[in-house]
Design a protein around this motif. Structure first.
Motif, PDB file in Angstrom:
ATOM      1  N   ILE B  85       0.849  -1.201   0.000  1.00  0.00           N
ATOM      2  CA  ILE B  85       0.000   0.000   0.000  1.00  0.00           C
ATOM      3  C   ILE B  85       0.883   1.249   0.000  1.00  0.00           C
ATOM      4  N   ALA B  86       1.896   1.223   0.861  1.00  0.00           N
ATOM      5  CA  ALA B  86       2.799   2.377   0.942  1.00  0.00           C
ATOM      6  C   ALA B  86       3.472   2.631  -0.409  1.00  0.00           C
ATOM      7  N   GLN B  87       3.853   1.554  -1.076  1.00  0.00           N
ATOM      8  CA  GLN B  87       4.482   1.716  -2.397  1.00  0.00           C
ATOM      9  C   GLN B  87       3.532   2.367  -3.410  1.00  0.00           C
ATOM     10  N   THR B  88       2.291   1.898  -3.402  1.00  0.00           N
ATOM     11  CA  THR B  88       1.342   2.462  -4.376  1.00  0.00           C
ATOM     12  C   THR B  88       1.144   3.953  -4.113  1.00  0.00           C
ATOM     13  N   LEU B  89       1.111   4.329  -2.831  1.00  0.00           N
ATOM     14  CA  LEU B  89       0.934   5.741  -2.502  1.00  0.00           C
ATOM     15  C   LEU B  89       2.168   6.540  -2.906  1.00  0.00           C
ATOM     16  N   ALA B  90       3.327   5.936  -2.741  1.00  0.00           N
ATOM     17  CA  ALA B  90       4.562   6.608  -3.162  1.00  0.00           C
ATOM     18  C   ALA B  90       4.560   6.793  -4.679  1.00  0.00           C
ATOM     19  N   THR B  91       4.043   5.788  -5.390  1.00  0.00           N
ATOM     20  CA  THR B  91       3.920   5.910  -6.843  1.00  0.00           C
ATOM     21  C   THR B  91       3.057   7.116  -7.190  1.00  0.00           C
ATOM     22  N   TRP B 391     -10.610  -8.170 -14.437  1.00  0.00           N
ATOM     23  CA  TRP B 391     -10.134  -7.726 -13.125  1.00  0.00           C
ATOM     24  C   TRP B 391     -11.007  -6.553 -12.646  1.00  0.00           C
ATOM     25  N   ALA B 392     -10.942  -6.264 -11.362  1.00  0.00           N
ATOM     26  CA  ALA B 392     -11.743  -5.147 -10.840  1.00  0.00           C
ATOM     27  C   ALA B 392     -10.956  -4.409  -9.769  1.00  0.00           C
ATOM     28  N   ALA B 393     -11.180  -3.096  -9.669  1.00  0.00           N
ATOM     29  CA  ALA B 393     -10.472  -2.298  -8.661  1.00  0.00           C
ATOM     30  C   ALA B 393     -11.281  -1.069  -8.283  1.00  0.00           C
ATOM     31  N   GLY B 394     -10.933  -0.513  -7.134  1.00  0.00           N
ATOM     32  CA  GLY B 394     -11.531   0.754  -6.720  1.00  0.00           C
ATOM     33  C   GLY B 394     -12.709   0.582  -5.783  1.00  0.00           C
ATOM     34  N   ASN B 395     -13.593   1.563  -5.789  1.00  0.00           N
ATOM     35  CA  ASN B 395     -14.655   1.600  -4.789  1.00  0.00           C
ATOM     36  C   ASN B 395     -15.828   0.691  -5.084  1.00  0.00           C
ATOM     37  N   GLN B 404     -17.582   6.420   4.595  1.00  0.00           N
ATOM     38  CA  GLN B 404     -17.633   6.316   6.047  1.00  0.00           C
ATOM     39  C   GLN B 404     -16.220   6.252   6.646  1.00  0.00           C
ATOM     40  N   GLU B 405     -15.358   5.458   6.023  1.00  0.00           N
ATOM     41  CA  GLU B 405     -13.995   5.266   6.546  1.00  0.00           C
ATOM     42  C   GLU B 405     -13.047   6.378   6.144  1.00  0.00           C
ATOM     43  N   ARG B 406     -13.487   7.206   5.184  1.00  0.00           N
ATOM     44  CA  ARG B 406     -12.577   8.174   4.569  1.00  0.00           C
ATOM     45  C   ARG B 406     -11.379   7.419   3.969  1.00  0.00           C
ATOM     46  N   SER B 407     -11.716   6.490   3.083  1.00  0.00           N
ATOM     47  CA  SER B 407     -10.669   5.711   2.426  1.00  0.00           C
ATOM     48  C   SER B 407     -10.916   5.614   0.926  1.00  0.00           C
ATOM     49  N   VAL B 408     -11.787   6.510   0.402  1.00  0.00           N
ATOM     50  CA  VAL B 408     -12.179   6.401  -1.004  1.00  0.00           C
ATOM     51  C   VAL B 408     -10.958   6.409  -1.934  1.00  0.00           C
ATOM     52  N   GLU B 409     -10.110   7.410  -1.767  1.00  0.00           N
ATOM     53  CA  GLU B 409      -9.007   7.558  -2.721  1.00  0.00           C
ATOM     54  C   GLU B 409      -7.879   6.580  -2.419  1.00  0.00           C
ATOM     55  N   GLY B 410      -7.649   6.314  -1.125  1.00  0.00           N
ATOM     56  CA  GLY B 410      -6.606   5.345  -0.773  1.00  0.00           C
ATOM     57  C   GLY B 410      -6.912   3.989  -1.383  1.00  0.00           C
ATOM     58  N   THR B 411      -8.168   3.565  -1.280  1.00  0.00           N
ATOM     59  CA  THR B 411      -8.576   2.295  -1.867  1.00  0.00           C
ATOM     60  C   THR B 411      -8.394   2.335  -3.380  1.00  0.00           C
ATOM     61  N   ALA B 412      -8.735   3.464  -3.979  1.00  0.00           N
ATOM     62  CA  ALA B 412      -8.630   3.574  -5.430  1.00  0.00           C
ATOM     63  C   ALA B 412      -7.175   3.452  -5.875  1.00  0.00           C
ATOM     64  N   VAL B 413      -6.294   4.177  -5.221  1.00  0.00           N
ATOM     65  CA  VAL B 413      -4.886   4.152  -5.612  1.00  0.00           C
ATOM     66  C   VAL B 413      -4.313   2.754  -5.376  1.00  0.00           C
ATOM     67  N   ALA B 414      -4.504   2.237  -4.171  1.00  0.00           N
ATOM     68  CA  ALA B 414      -3.872   0.959  -3.818  1.00  0.00           C
ATOM     69  C   ALA B 414      -4.378  -0.171  -4.708  1.00  0.00           C
ATOM     70  N   THR B 415      -5.689  -0.290  -4.843  1.00  0.00           N
ATOM     71  CA  THR B 415      -6.205  -1.434  -5.613  1.00  0.00           C
ATOM     72  C   THR B 415      -6.056  -1.204  -7.112  1.00  0.00           C
ATOM     73  N   GLY B 416      -6.098   0.054  -7.546  1.00  0.00           N
ATOM     74  CA  GLY B 416      -5.899   0.328  -8.977  1.00  0.00           C
ATOM     75  C   GLY B 416      -4.510  -0.100  -9.417  1.00  0.00           C
TER      76      GLY B 416
END
Ligand SMILES: Cc1cc2nc3c(=O)[nH]c(=O)nc-3n(C[C@H](O)[C@H](O)[C@H](O)COP(=O)(O)OP(=O)(O)OC[C@H]3O[C@@H](n4cnc5c(N)ncnc54)[C@H](O)[C@@H]3O)c2cc1C
Ligand SMILES: Cc1cc2nc3c(=O)[nH]c(=O)nc-3n(C[C@H](O)[C@H](O)[C@H](O)COP(=O)(O)OP(=O)(O)OC[C@H]3O[C@@H](n4cnc5c(N)ncnc54)[C@H](O)[C@@H]3O)c2cc1C
Lengths: 590, 425
Positions: B85-91, B391-395, B404-416
């Protein structure tokens, strides 16, 4: 305790109560009206919106039908701007053929309801979405009515004639005097639900116009009257699928009328006996039934986007309990003189009837008041237009027209319902508010497709700016002479709210405390919850997507669930929190 | 003919396309609308609140993800390791710098940063556009929140009062709207475009210099230029001698539009074909019994006639109910609109909602979605992939409620990113 002395005390700020206050004030009586919430909080704000021609009652209740057509014609003049002249069709579907249509025509003729059978082709030309399989169409002078604006206009007419209108004032007890043989109601104790203050209002005559709550009020005088609350659910669609009122031409039943109302059209209703006037739940089968019935009149109706659902209670009055399915019990007006009936003087109950007949009900009531007060003063409401009537009938493009004509696009706070910033400011100043829900009733804030998604934040921000600028407190004088300056009539008219009227004065009893108790975060939370309450019964498809967008805005973006003052609540917070989500049992019933 | 067709141009679709094109694939993106980036704050929320402690903002999201996964083992984040996850965010951060809309985070790496919301609440986020970062509520300078009279999407008094109430000193001020536009009905995007103009910028800077007090930092609505916002921000800070930051507004979201535009341009320069306004309406698949089937093409509605889009591989990133990837009806049916993939959403309306709009537990209807295996392939009841090339990714992924979790974009970046890595690997 504060003390007010008056001749007439009216309890209830619905159509009936405001009508009584207006009539009595016009006859020169000193009047105070009290309402526990905002005007039209009760059934008058949860009805179907039909200005009856009487056609619906033409077969079974010719007396009621005659009252409707007479009042229909009067209100078109006295409350012109609260009425859209949509006309009405009674359509015969294949399954409705039989004797009813001819009986209907004869019934209309008997009581003088103009009723013309028109060719099906013409009806289809005027209403292209109508079911092409209809075999006959009758046209009658039905209309669409705006009870919110009407109550304001009627109340303003009453104020202009000297009446005092106190909203957010709840009657908690009646003042009883006299002994066993000469009992009398001498007024009421009212509780200001905003400040918590109590006031004794002493009156010569007290009128119980509390709608579905009349039974509870009568009980405060030790009187038992049987009001059978009957719930009706309505569903608003996102568009005007029809521009004419469409009725099924058959014995009245569920979901057989579609009323165009402002930018939407409304189908209703159900009729279910309930133990209490509130809280009311909307059950999934009711919504489904409305959509199915709508589909019969307008094929494709069930697939259209649904905007909202609400429910109201008919205060059906029964002298004695008989079998009684809701629709068979009388919907006629009932004026109960408690001196004659139970020996309690100074107290009248007016209930039953329809929105369409509220003026007549008021007339009957005030006639009786005059008789009791030993004075003879003729009723003039039938020929006295309320403020704003000079604008003529409402028409659906009126806001857009004024917005374009006066170039007010930049002022729009609610793009769905074309509400301008100045409309909000003026409505708030002149009719100070406790919740944004009050503005919703005043100017249609939040009633469009996004159900408050954008305007809740904007309206909160604007009101908060007014409060900060002190431009709200300006009107906190009780200079009653200038009350008449404000034309409530133009409340809904963008073109008449061009300048922010910072020096208007309005003393309607709420003014004095609204700005003090104002908290923007509470306002936001209350209104978001209020809008939610009325959409949960219809959330699917595009409206569900819309709701998710509203969540994104208010949670992800705004983080309103983590704003300060979480512990605060308003007198209506709890009301909005009433759980309206469908339950498993209800869904299983479908 | 492409190697990969990405359906959906939200953040997850764009990140997936970027990852795939970098891995040497020929990529096409088909998208109906513009994705939820245009509605949000423009920040990358990784994890802001958890159901166990809904009142307290998450302090260190990547660490907190571990306990989130313990509570909810099927959460999309559970498909990735923390390092991944950290790597995807760094990307993402590196990419954002390359494309001229730089993002950054809290001073203390790994922390969430609290930023002012347009209602004046403190919103926790992990990465924010550089233009928002001086709003970091852990900084001590008092804030001057500046709005424009008559601007309907930004209320400085409300923001300042709530921030102060929360313990972050702030005051409000207004400037005339005509300082920045002649048209009072401009929306936020139009206002931002207007501020790409040099003269307009100079006027605003001069006006701000007059009202700011020494030691204050200045918060403005997020309309400070569309293409020139980084230059503009630097100009303003120099002219006013104060830190300047943007606060997001009601949609349309200028920060979201900036990111989208820059990202799209970059992808196109890398050879990705991106067609917006292309709604995929149907698909041709083979589905032999028991064995995974294959997607042959998808068909999209264009104005003239349906268009067949073929590819070796397909990635679905249509974003669930909000993105339009799912539809629902009165009978409680919720379905995925293109492949009719099975969803974990309760198929009973009675089970969709909890009481109350702002319910801290959220609403079940928004938590469900598409179930995937460890390589992000949608799976059926037997946990086997339904289609060998999908394949599928994102919200749209099951078992999380991003809002609710405030993870919309984090999930999008990481799973994308991770889904594209899985399919190109
Ligand atoms: C489902 C439905 C659909 C309808 N459709 C139509 C239609 O299309 N056309 C038509 O003409 N008629 C229609 N009607 C009838 C019409 O709505 C009612 O007859 C009318 O609104 C009644 O008005 P009211 O003032 O008597 O009662 P309400 O509007 O209920 O007013 C009573 C008021 O009293 C207040 N009150 C109660 N207790 C207290 C207290 N203790 N202290 C102070 N105030 C108190 C309440 O808050 C309330 O505001 C419909 C009714 C229903 C139920
Ligand atoms: C003629 C007409 C036209 C309308 N047109 C529109 C329109 O175009 N757009 C729009 O959005 N709305 C429209 N409305 C509906 C309006 O917005 C409100 O929903 C309606 O006035 C009811 O008020 P409310 O908001 O307090 O109740 P709602 O929010 O509608 O309440 C709905 C929920 O609360 C429950 N409920 C009702 N009464 C009570 C009670 N006393 N205690 C506890 N719960 C209760 C109901 O059962 C229901 O589940 C229209 C209403 C009328 C009368």
């Amino acid at each position: 305790m504060n003390r007010i002395q008056t001749e007439v005390l009216v309890i209830g700020g619905g159509a009936t109560g405001t009508g009584v206050a207006w009539d009595a004030a016009l006859r020169g009586l000193k009047v105070v009206l009290v309402e526990r919430r905002d005007l039209t909080h009760g059934t008058s704000g949860r009805y179907h919106g039909l200005l009856h021609s009487g056609g619906r009652y033409a077969v079974k209740d010719s007396h009621g039908a005659a009252e409707c057509i007479a009042e229909n014609q009067i209100l078109r003049v006295t409350h012109a701007h609260c009425i859209e002249d949509t006309s009405g069709f009674f359509v015969v579907l294949p399954e409705d053929e039989g004797e009813y249509p001819d009986k209907f025509k004869a019934g209309c003729e008997a009581v003088g309801i103009p009723c013309v059978e028109i060719p099906v082709a013409e009806a289809l030309r005027r209403e292209p979405l109508l079911n092409p399989r209809i075999s006959r169409v009758f046209e009658v002078p039905d209309g669409s009515s705006d009870s919110f604006l009407a109550a304001h206009a009627t109340a303003q007419a009453a104020r202009n004639a000297g009446a005092q209108i106190l909203t957010y004032h709840e009657v908690t007890s009646l003042i009883m005097v006299g002994g066993e043989s000469d009992r009398r109601v001498a007024g009421a104790v009212v509780h200001n639900v905003v400040t918590g203050e109590d006031t004794e209002i002493h009156a010569d005559m007290t009128v119980n116009a509390a709608g579905a709550w009349t039974g509870k009020l009568a009980a405060m005088a030790g009187i038992e009257i049987t009001i059978m609350p009957s719930k009706g659910t309505m569903v608003a669609m996102n568009h005007r699928l029809v521009n004419t009122v469409v009725n099924r031409c058959k014995s009245p039943s569920d979901g057989d009328i579609i009323v165009p109302s402002h930018t939407v059209c409304v189908i209703g209703t159900t009729s279910i006996n309930v133990p209490e006037p509130e809280p009311l739940r909307i059950e999934p089968w009711e919504v489904k039934k409305m959509l199915e019935e709508g589909d019969k009149m307008v094929p494709g109706f069930a697939q259209a986007r649904v905007l909202r659902a609400w429910a109201g209670v008919r205060p059906l009055f029964q002298d004695t309990y008989t079998s009684g399915k809701g629709r068979d019990v009388t919907r006629k007006l009932a004026l109960l003189d408690h001196k004659e009936r139970e020996g309690v003087a100074g107290f009248l109950t007016i209930t039953g009837g329809k929105w369409t007949t509220f003026r007549l009900m008021a007339e009957a009531t005030v006639d009786d008041i005059c008789r009791h007060l030993g004075t003879e003063r003729p009723c003039t409401t039938a020929t006295t237009p309320v403020p704003g009537a000079e604008q003529g009938h409402y028409w659906v493009g009126h806001r857009l027209h004024e917005i374009e004509e006066k170039h007010l696009q930049s002022e729009l706070v609610c793009e769905c319902e074309l509400v301008t910033r100045t409309m909000i400011e003026n409505a708030a100043r002149r009719n100070p508010l406790l919740t944004l829900d009050d503005l919703r009733r005043d100017v249609r804030l939040g009633k469009g497709p996004c159900q408050g998604g954008f305007c809740t934040y904007r309206a909160t921000g604007i009101l908060h700016e007014m409060k900060k600028a002190g431009s709200w407190e300006v009107n906190m004088s009780d200079d009653a002479s200038s009350a008449a300056k404000w034309e409530v009539a133009y409340l809904q008219s963008p073109g008449h709210n061009l300048v922010s009227d910072a020096d208007s004065h309005e003393d309607n009893g709420r003014a004095a405390n609204t700005a003090d108790s104002f908290n923007p975060n509470l306002l936001l939370r209350d209104f978001l919850q209020e809008r939610w309450k009325g959409v949960t019964p219809i959330l699917w498809g595009r409206q569900l997507k819309q709701e998710r967008l509203d969540e994104l805005i208010y949670m992800s973006l705004m983080n309103v669930d983590h704003l300060p003052d979480k512990e605060l609540s308003s007198p209506v917070t709890e009301f909005y929190l009433f759980d309206t989500t469908p339950t498993a049992e209800e869904v299983a019933d479908v | 003919m492409s190697d990969l067709l990405v359906i959906g141009a939200g953040l997850s679709g764009l990140m997936a396309a970027y990852t795939a094109v970098k891995a040497g694939m020929r990529v096409t993106i088909a998208a109906k609308g513009l994705g939820s980036m245009h509605w949000g704050a423009g920040t990358i929320d990784v994890l802001g609140y958890t159901a166990t402690q809904p009142e307290l903002p998450v302090k260190r999201p990547l660490e907190q993800i571990q306990s989130l996964i313990q509570q909810n083992p099927q959460h999309p984040y559970a498909l990735l390791t923390n390092e991944h996850i950290a790597q995807t965010l760094a990307t993402f951060v590196a990419l954002s710098k390359d494309i001229g809309v730089p993002y950054g985070g809290a001073t203390n790496p790994g922390d969430n940063v609290l930023l002012p919301s347009p209602a004046g609440a403190a919103r926790p986020t992990y990465l924010a556009p550089k233009a928002q970062l001086a709003g970091d509520l852990s900084r001590s300078e008092p804030m001057l929140i500046v709005g424009f009279e008559g601007m309907r999407d930004f209320y400085p008094e409300l923001i300042a009062e709530n921030l102060t109430h929360l313990g972050y000193p702030a005051r409000a001020a207004f400037l005339p709207l005509k300082l920045i536009t002649n048209r009072r009905d401009s929306n936020t995007v139009q206002l931002a475009q207007g501020l790409d103009n040099k003269e307009q910028r100079a006027l605003l800077a001069a006006a701000l210099r007059k009202i700011v007090r020494p030691g204050e930092r200045i918060g403005l609505p997020a309309i400070l230029g569309m293409d020139a916002h980084i230059t503009f921000l630097a100009e303003l800070e120099r002219e006013t001698n104060s830190p300047v930051f943007e606060i997001p507004t009601l949609p349309p979201s200028v920060p979201g539009v900036r990111l989208y535009k820059a990202f799209r341009g970059h992808l196109q320069s890398l050879g990705v074909r991106l067609t917006a306004g292309l709604e995929v309406i149907s698909t041709q698949t083979t589905a032999p019994n028991g064995v995974p089937g294959a997607v042959q093409w998808v068909e999209s509605a264009t104005s003239a006639r349906p268009l067949k889009l073929r590819a070796d591989k397909f990635l679905l990133a249509t974003g669930g109910i909000l993105g339009g990837g799912f539809n629902s009806d009165v009978n409680g049916r919720v379905w995925e609109t293109i492949f009719n993939l099975p969803l974990t959403i309760p198929q009973e309306r009675a089970d969709w909602f909890n009481p109350g709009f702002l319910n801290p537990q959220g609403h079940p209807v928004f938590k469900g979605g598409v179930k995937v295996n460890a390589s992000f392939q949608p799976i059926g009841a037997n946990d086997q992939p339904l289609y060998a090339n999908l394949w599928a990714a994102g919200n749209l992924l099951a078992h999380s409620d991003g809002i609710q979790e405030r993870s919309v974009e984090g999930t999008a970046v990481a799973t994308g990113v991770a889904a594209a890595q899985a399919l190109s690997g």
